[in-house]
Design an enzyme around this catalytic site. Sequence first.
Site, PDB file in Angstrom:
ATOM      1  N   GLY A   1      -7.379   7.105  -2.683  1.00 39.27           N
ATOM      2  CA  GLY A   1      -6.882   6.393  -1.509  1.00 39.27           C
ATOM      3  C   GLY A   1      -7.367   4.958  -1.478  1.00 39.27           C
ATOM      4  O   GLY A   1      -8.311   4.579  -2.188  1.00 39.27           O
ATOM      5  N   CYS A   2      -6.715   4.158  -0.645  1.00 37.18           N
ATOM      6  CA  CYS A   2      -7.019   2.721  -0.601  1.00 37.18           C
ATOM      7  C   CYS A   2      -8.393   2.470   0.009  1.00 37.18           C
ATOM      8  O   CYS A   2      -9.219   1.769  -0.578  1.00 37.18           O
ATOM      9  CB  CYS A   2      -5.943   1.986   0.187  1.00 37.18           C
ATOM     10  SG  CYS A   2      -5.587   2.666   1.815  1.00 37.18           S
ATOM     11  N   TYR A   3      -8.630   3.034   1.185  1.00 34.22           N
ATOM     12  CA  TYR A   3      -9.955   2.879   1.797  1.00 34.22           C
ATOM     13  C   TYR A   3     -11.034   3.456   0.883  1.00 34.22           C
ATOM     14  O   TYR A   3     -12.143   2.919   0.772  1.00 34.22           O
ATOM     15  CB  TYR A   3     -10.016   3.626   3.130  1.00 34.22           C
ATOM     16  CG  TYR A   3      -9.383   2.927   4.296  1.00 34.22           C
ATOM     17  CD1 TYR A   3      -9.788   1.658   4.690  1.00 34.22           C
ATOM     18  CD2 TYR A   3      -8.384   3.551   5.049  1.00 34.22           C
ATOM     19  CE1 TYR A   3      -9.225   1.036   5.795  1.00 34.22           C
ATOM     20  CE2 TYR A   3      -7.816   2.931   6.158  1.00 34.22           C
ATOM     21  CZ  TYR A   3      -8.236   1.673   6.533  1.00 34.22           C
ATOM     22  OH  TYR A   3      -7.685   1.055   7.621  1.00 34.22           O
ATOM     23  N   THR A   4     -10.686   4.562   0.249  1.00 35.00           N
ATOM     24  CA  THR A   4     -11.647   5.266  -0.574  1.00 35.00           C
ATOM     25  C   THR A   4     -12.070   4.442  -1.770  1.00 35.00           C
ATOM     26  O   THR A   4     -13.256   4.313  -2.068  1.00 35.00           O
ATOM     27  CB  THR A   4     -11.003   6.576  -1.071  1.00 35.00           C
ATOM     28  OG1 THR A   4     -10.139   7.069  -0.068  1.00 35.00           O
ATOM     29  CG2 THR A   4     -12.038   7.577  -1.401  1.00 35.00           C
TER      30      THR A   4
END
Lengths: 354, 354, 354, 354
Positions: D149-152
């Site tokens: 994921g992007c935030y991840t």
Amino acid sequence: MIKVGIIGSTGYAGNELVRLLMMHPETELTWLGSRSYVDEKYAGIYKNVFSLNDDSCRDDNIAKMADEVDVIFTATPQGYLAGVLTEDILSKAKVIDLSADYRIKDVATYEKWYGITHKSPQFIEEAVYGLCEINRDKVKGARLIANPGCYTTCSILTAYPLVKEGYIDVDTLIVDAKSGTSGAGRGAKVPNLYCEVNENIKAYGVATHRHTPEIEEQLGYACDKDVTINFTPHLIPMNRGILATEYAKLNKVTRSDGTEGYPTADMIRKCYEKFYSDEYFIRLLEPGMNPETRWVEGTNFVDINFVVDDRTNRVIMMGALDNICKGAAGQAVQNMNILFELDEKTGLELIGMC
Amino acid sequence: MIKVGIIGSTGYAGNELVRLLMMHPETELTWLGSRSYVDEKYAGIYKNVFSLNDDSCRDDNIAKMADEVDVIFTATPQGYLAGVLTEDILSKAKVIDLSADYRIKDVATYEKWYGITHKSPQFIEEAVYGLCEINRDKVKGARLIANPGCYTTCSILTAYPLVKEGYIDVDTLIVDAKSGTSGAGRGAKVPNLYCEVNENIKAYGVATHRHTPEIEEQLGYACDKDVTINFTPHLIPMNRGILATEYAKLNKVTRSDGTEGYPTADMIRKCYEKFYSDEYFIRLLEPGMNPETRWVEGTNFVDINFVVDDRTNRVIMMGALDNICKGAAGQAVQNMNILFELDEKTGLELIGMC
Amino acid sequence: MIKVGIIGSTGYAGNELVRLLMMHPETELTWLGSRSYVDEKYAGIYKNVFSLNDDSCRDDNIAKMADEVDVIFTATPQGYLAGVLTEDILSKAKVIDLSADYRIKDVATYEKWYGITHKSPQFIEEAVYGLCEINRDKVKGARLIANPGCYTTCSILTAYPLVKEGYIDVDTLIVDAKSGTSGAGRGAKVPNLYCEVNENIKAYGVATHRHTPEIEEQLGYACDKDVTINFTPHLIPMNRGILATEYAKLNKVTRSDGTEGYPTADMIRKCYEKFYSDEYFIRLLEPGMNPETRWVEGTNFVDINFVVDDRTNRVIMMGALDNICKGAAGQAVQNMNILFELDEKTGLELIGMC
Amino acid sequence: MIKVGIIGSTGYAGNELVRLLMMHPETELTWLGSRSYVDEKYAGIYKNVFSLNDDSCRDDNIAKMADEVDVIFTATPQGYLAGVLTEDILSKAKVIDLSADYRIKDVATYEKWYGITHKSPQFIEEAVYGLCEINRDKVKGARLIANPGCYTTCSILTAYPLVKEGYIDVDTLIVDAKSGTSGAGRGAKVPNLYCEVNENIKAYGVATHRHTPEIEEQLGYACDKDVTINFTPHLIPMNRGILATEYAKLNKVTRSDGTEGYPTADMIRKCYEKFYSDEYFIRLLEPGMNPETRWVEGTNFVDINFVVDDRTNRVIMMGALDNICKGAAGQAVQNMNILFELDEKTGLELIGMC
């Protein structure tokens, strides 16, 4: 009518003072002080008041201003007021200072964080820190108000009840704040150009921002001990608004049924209500509603809410305000209302635009 | 490898040149000239190239630069190049000037609109106006390229086929243009601050903008007569992009069936196709699609379309480009490609981000 | 107190009505009508009124609403009011319609541009076009107000004095308008998503936008002949504000000294003053000041100025307003003030934020 | 040439895949799958590829797609791929999943945070978590990549070296993240409308965001114990970019001179360098430079830096990336490059625009 003078009326906070005071039923703008625009029509610089205000800017002679007005607002760079304030001025007019010069009681702390020598430390003691919801009684009757900083107002009010009540471990407090660009002022600097700010976000002043000791001092009063926190401001591509997201470990407390444990969400809500339910300008949102800066833009409101994370036993507190209004000019007018024994809301019952 | 020097590499157009040329397979950045940042790491100023470019800025000694490079780009204020250009420089390196100094053939017109005395009018005659799609053949072999202005490129290319074909009455031509803020440059000026531009739109330079005579001169060549137009630029809260909306009365023409009448939408489309169907960088959109700046951002494309209004017998033409790319640095690289006999698209086959 | 009902209170114009009327000293919000949010707290949808308004949304039963209120505002899609309006409703409450249903006197024109069959053409005749500065006298005593469109208000007021005075050739009038995105409404549509609008500009409805015949009709009354114009709206990445840039050829007129010639800038200024110098909400800016939307955001002002281009004998007129305020809800409140014989400025003396 | 199929090519991540793969020298776009736009020209929806791509969208029949392509990218809602993936598909084509379906090894955790029943848990074990800089070796040879994921991606890479090295107390880790709006996808929802996002900031998913367990799992592998953190995402008015500001208490460690104490800034820098100095896509900025999203927009870079606060013994870590590129499509292409044994940078040597 209260006669008003403003030093620094052509900055963003200065213009907000002008906007608010022109809509205020009990004030008369007597002196619009400026350094760069002396003798220029104010309405030619800020066309929001075109056709409504015919005054020209005057200089920033504060001694002379004190002869003509009842209250002086100083929306000026750090160090300015400390360099010119005199007993004579204070004997003639109330002074509400939007800069940091008299906010911090310990001169050494001020000089360390601001890198300036304080020119008039003799006035620090009597200056009242004008965070109205906390210090209202002290504001009454004061001569000199140290109007709180924008980040500071937001950061303190968001955490204050839980600190005061001992619900959170202040040593774990982290304030991650995000601000619109008006907070950087109207100075012509490359980092504040449209193309440098737009489509971007960055932190700045990490671990060194000057609002840090101000937050620490005030929260220290609340819990009666020294407080050291992390405060990180960020620059956001919008004009106005500050959102503070604050994190702290919950303290175990004795609950009403006698058991020991972390405060529940219900207890925390009641704690906020205890301090804020009578405060017009503080709006404790309903559970599930996160504060958003747009709902307070152009107003003197602070919107607050919180979430308890049972996985980490932290509470995440969130507060939103308009940095130029409640974070500067609006709170200054609120302080003026208190000083002159007007209804505190006078001229400030504004509703934000969607 | 073509050795490249840039005067003014730390402005917005300068950085776009650096970005494009670093991705260009046939060039080597030899000299990043600057006035304000001499000896500073370029990647410390423009962190888009952090870790990719280790050069420090050098000064703007163009004579010395000419000894070291094959081509010089000048992304400098008006008047700079005219003040320093010499026959010696031109004998050593190709010069592609992103300023207006050699765009206008008539010195008096230049001096009137720009309010500067032209210091080297002797080079005006040989300078080739580098609007590649129109002047490609002249660019080949030139020593000095006057790279067109951003508004100009957009305004001319949008109307050119219809002017050339006699389909519109040029005396009725009105260009209403809207530009992102990067066009105002990276100078620290109050009107370009984030809070002054954001949530705002205004016209500026109404009836006096310096790109006006440049558009008029070039469209005059197309229709072989003097052209006088209205051109109004507007400042828009976005970083990049220009949209030109252009209005003109249609001329009655002889249609293919011999009848007299206004050109039909179909005829107008065919006219655009005649001039542009082989042009990679000009995209004539399908009927019903209006050009939007976001689709060309970061690229060298110009998106064009038109609508015929049968009620008024006017055609509304629309063109969109990236003011810093096709409107400045991208077109400059396109000119370089032509000058050095590379495929014109080399290093410019970029696709915009959604 | 005037009892107010709003149909469509949860759209952007609806919320602006709520904001303005909550600050209005003479009104009481009695019925907040909605289709999508019946029984939901209004302040939960629009948190700008959190803690200030405790009402829940009610349905949109206009007949029942007419029994309870003195005035009904309809901030609804085209065709809605025409489908439900009755003589009975009009006999009980004033109706101020923010849609286009009764703006255009010619039913065929309405049906052609809007593509809807008009369900109650019998009320068109009596409806008064509520452009207050032009039709103030007709508004007084009316039962049904057709509140003008946002683009329309801006476009007409900017050109009206010069059309009325015969100073411009209306057949050459071109209106190039730019609007913030709130004008597109609060409907969940892909083209209005943040990422589709941000960093972008495009024209839309070119030669077909529905506000065109409304502008033409009203300007036709001013010059007493049929008017056909070009009107091109553009979508801009900002929330609020419309800027109209208008172009027209000047007519030769007889000057005060008896000579024939084009009106001078001075004559044009006097012409604007003749019509607008007593109008509080219209601000004719000083020479050299171009209207900017930010100065009127959140207010009911229209800022107007012009430039004469001696090269082309055209005048470029510019007008700026807040599309949701003077372009919709603000003007609707202004109409209400006239209808109920209040000072026209009541509740509308707002000052824009910098 | 590698034949590529994309399921969900008309979302924002899908279009970024198209953009990157069209500029990639070793791939051929064979199947642009869509649900809403079957048979429509892709370039009519995303005009950034107008004139460059003539394909029409096809349906999302993944089984059929697997017969025609070498690699399938799924840029689809959670649960989609888990519902259709088969052994047959995996035997024919590599699958790179941009959704969360195979990122979390523990099915119960997935089902709890996502509120969906996992339809094909049998593939979870073999799926490789495609965080290239950490798991490069496992990616090689895999059939199924769970693209992070992007935030991840941002949160993990920013803290990873310090977690791995034991320099920070992971139980004190707080991630305060800020994202542009493209992360919310292209679905037509009111909260993502321009006027709802612009001039605003808010937190969302506080203590409940689905990327939390993904960060916890990966950091848990790094320090070989269970990790529980606070993660708070915020929505920012910009299109692209994530900035993660991360806070953690430093652990006392044994320094090189044998003393016990907190890691110095120099030790922390060396720790980052140890893990990242050979990573092209990770740029450890110089001391004093704070990551800004604009410098990585449109690229696959992650910019990282940190500040040690000696007052609190915390380290503030900051990381910036483009959520649609390195946070989704760019990393997916990077994974593809590894899978097909190309230079990892192929097609990804992009430079951000200023």
